[in-house]
Scaffold this motif. Structure first.
Motif, short mmCIF file in Angstrom:
data_model
loop_
_atom_site.label_atom_id
_atom_site.label_comp_id
_atom_site.label_asym_id
_atom_site.label_seq_id
_atom_site.Cartn_x
_atom_site.Cartn_y
_atom_site.Cartn_z
N ARG A 323 95.11 20.93 68.23
CA ARG A 323 94.69 21.91 69.23
C ARG A 323 93.51 21.41 70.02
N ALA A 324 92.54 20.81 69.32
CA ALA A 324 91.35 20.29 70.01
C ALA A 324 91.70 19.12 70.93
N ALA A 325 92.62 18.27 70.48
CA ALA A 325 93.01 17.11 71.28
C ALA A 325 93.73 17.52 72.55
N LEU A 326 94.40 18.68 72.50
CA LEU A 326 95.17 19.15 73.65
C LEU A 326 94.39 20.15 74.51
N VAL A 340 96.99 24.61 74.28
CA VAL A 340 98.21 24.94 73.53
C VAL A 340 97.90 25.98 72.46
N SER A 341 98.93 26.71 72.09
CA SER A 341 98.85 27.62 70.95
C SER A 341 99.73 27.03 69.85
N ILE A 342 99.31 27.18 68.60
CA ILE A 342 100.02 26.55 67.49
C ILE A 342 100.28 27.58 66.39
N ARG A 374 94.69 28.56 70.17
CA ARG A 374 94.28 28.81 68.81
C ARG A 374 95.42 28.48 67.85
N VAL A 375 95.07 28.39 66.56
CA VAL A 375 96.04 28.15 65.50
C VAL A 375 96.17 29.41 64.67
#
Length: 399
Positions: A323-326, A340-342, A374-375
């Motif tokens: 998530r941080a990388a994207l 992105v959402s995961i 967020r995850v």
């Protein structure tokens, strides 16, 4: 003489067959096919001219026929180099073929010697065969393993055959009165010379066919836009990893990754930028996931990441890093920032992949509803029931 003429005609027929097969593969766009096809087409003419020795003028049945055969060998070599995406030393090929042709002319008009003409031609053909042998990799993977081994071995044996043929005539151990004399030694060496092209062409057809099958399988299992594995390939791998996780009792995590507000990116910046965002997501997933993990484009802007042998903590850590990388602009497109959402789910006992996917999908929707970027972790499908001290039970849903 009838035997040798028959051998020439059979070889001509084989070259015609190889030409037709290679022509049928021309639409596959496999590199080298055009060179191999031209080589067989020219070989048909050369072999017929050799068979017409004594019927047509010597200039045609000797000089022209040998010149065409030299061109045939050069094109076969060029085809293999092109197939392997290797540079072609055209100047070296031209110099070698001209030297061999000069030998044919000199040993016909200056000092008439069939044996020395054979030496000149054999030297060039041996160099071509050894060149093909050296160009092919020692070991090839997958469908290319057997065709590569066959062609490499054939090229090496033919190289030895041509070298032995040249050495035999160079030592003047046997000087045939005519090329088509049906004497055993002449027949053996004549067969080596005439059957070399069909044998190498068979190897070329096998390699081309294996490449077509490999490319077709790759296209079926990979997304054409991003190069990521396809949904179909992902499901096949997931079923295999799920079975392995059940056997060994190991953890298996699934991440569903979805680009936030992707339609807005397409509408604002255009579909070209949207496509670049998708490719950028794949590049960054590749940089974050572990070597044992699998990823795929499941459709649209949604991607899946399978995490074999992972605990919940490991899976959560991978998801947060991803998530941080994207959470930054796509490379080369600073205006197309995206996040992105995961959704994360861990495999439970007795659960199939559809159930795991469904829980991960629900977690993904929760991440979207919770503000995106967020995850979210899916709760366990089966409740964790623990007795209280007074005998009553409490039901807790754990992530």
């Amino acid at each position: 003489m009838l035997i040798t003429v028959s051998l020439l005609l059979v070889t001509t027929a084989l070259s015609v067959v190889m030409l037709l097969v290679l022509t049928s593969l021309a639409g596959s766009k496999v590199a080298g096919i055009q060179d191999w096809g031209m080589a067989n087409g020219i070989a048909v003419i050369a072999l017929l001219l050799f068979a017409a020795r004594g019927v047509v003028p010597d200039l045609i049945s000797i000089e022209v026929a040998n010149a065409l055969l030299l061109l045939t060998a050069s094109l076969m070599y060029a085809g293999f180099r092109r197939y392997l995406d290797l540079p072609i030393a055209w100047r070296l090929l031209a110099a070698g073929s001209l030297a061999a042709f000069a030998g044919v002319v000199v040993f016909h008009y200056v000092h008439d010697s069939l044996a020395l003409r054979v030496v000149a031609m054999s030297a060039y053909h041996a160099a071509i065969c050894f060149g093909i042998y050296a160009s092919l990799p020692t070991v090839a993977d997958g469908r290319l393993r057997y065709p590569n081994a066959f062609t490499r071995t054939t090229a090496f044996l033919l190289g030895l055959g041509h070298a032995g043929r040249g050495a035999f005539y160079a030592l003047d151990a046997y000087a045939p009165a005519a090329l088509l004399d049906p004497i055993l030694a002449n027949l053996i060496f004549f067969a080596i010379g005439t059957l070399a092209l069909p044998a190498l062409s068979l190897g070329a057809v096998m390699l081309a066919n294996a490449r077509v099958l490999t490319d077709t399988a790759y296209a079926a299992e990979h997304d054409y836009l991003t190069g990521a594995p396809s949904r179909r390939a992902f499901h096949d791998i997931a079923e295999r990893e799920l079975a392995r996780a059940r056997r060994h009792g190991s953890g298996l995590g699934l991440l569903l990754v979805d680009a936030d507000h992707f339609k807005r990116i397409n509408d604002t910046h255009g579909h070209g930028v949207g496509d670049e965002v998708l490719r950028d997501i794949v590049r960054r997933i590749q940089g974050v996931v572990r070597k044992v993990d699998y990823y795929a484009r499941l459709g649209g802007e949604e991607f899946g990441v399978l995490l074999p042998d992972a605990s919940f903590e490991t899976a959560r850590s991978v998801a947060e890093r991803l998530r941080a990388a994207l959470d930054r602009p796509a490379q080369g497109k600073p205006g197309a920032a995206y996040t992105v959402s995961i959704g994360l789910a861990m495999l439970e006992k007795g659960e199939d992949f559809a159930g795991l996917m469904g829980r991960a999908d629900a977690a993904l929707y929760a991440a979207k509803a919770g503000g995106r970027n967020r995850v979210e972790c899916a709760p366990r499908a089966t409740p964790d029931i623990r007795p209280r001290s007074g005998g009553a039970k409490v039901i807790r849903l754990r992530p």
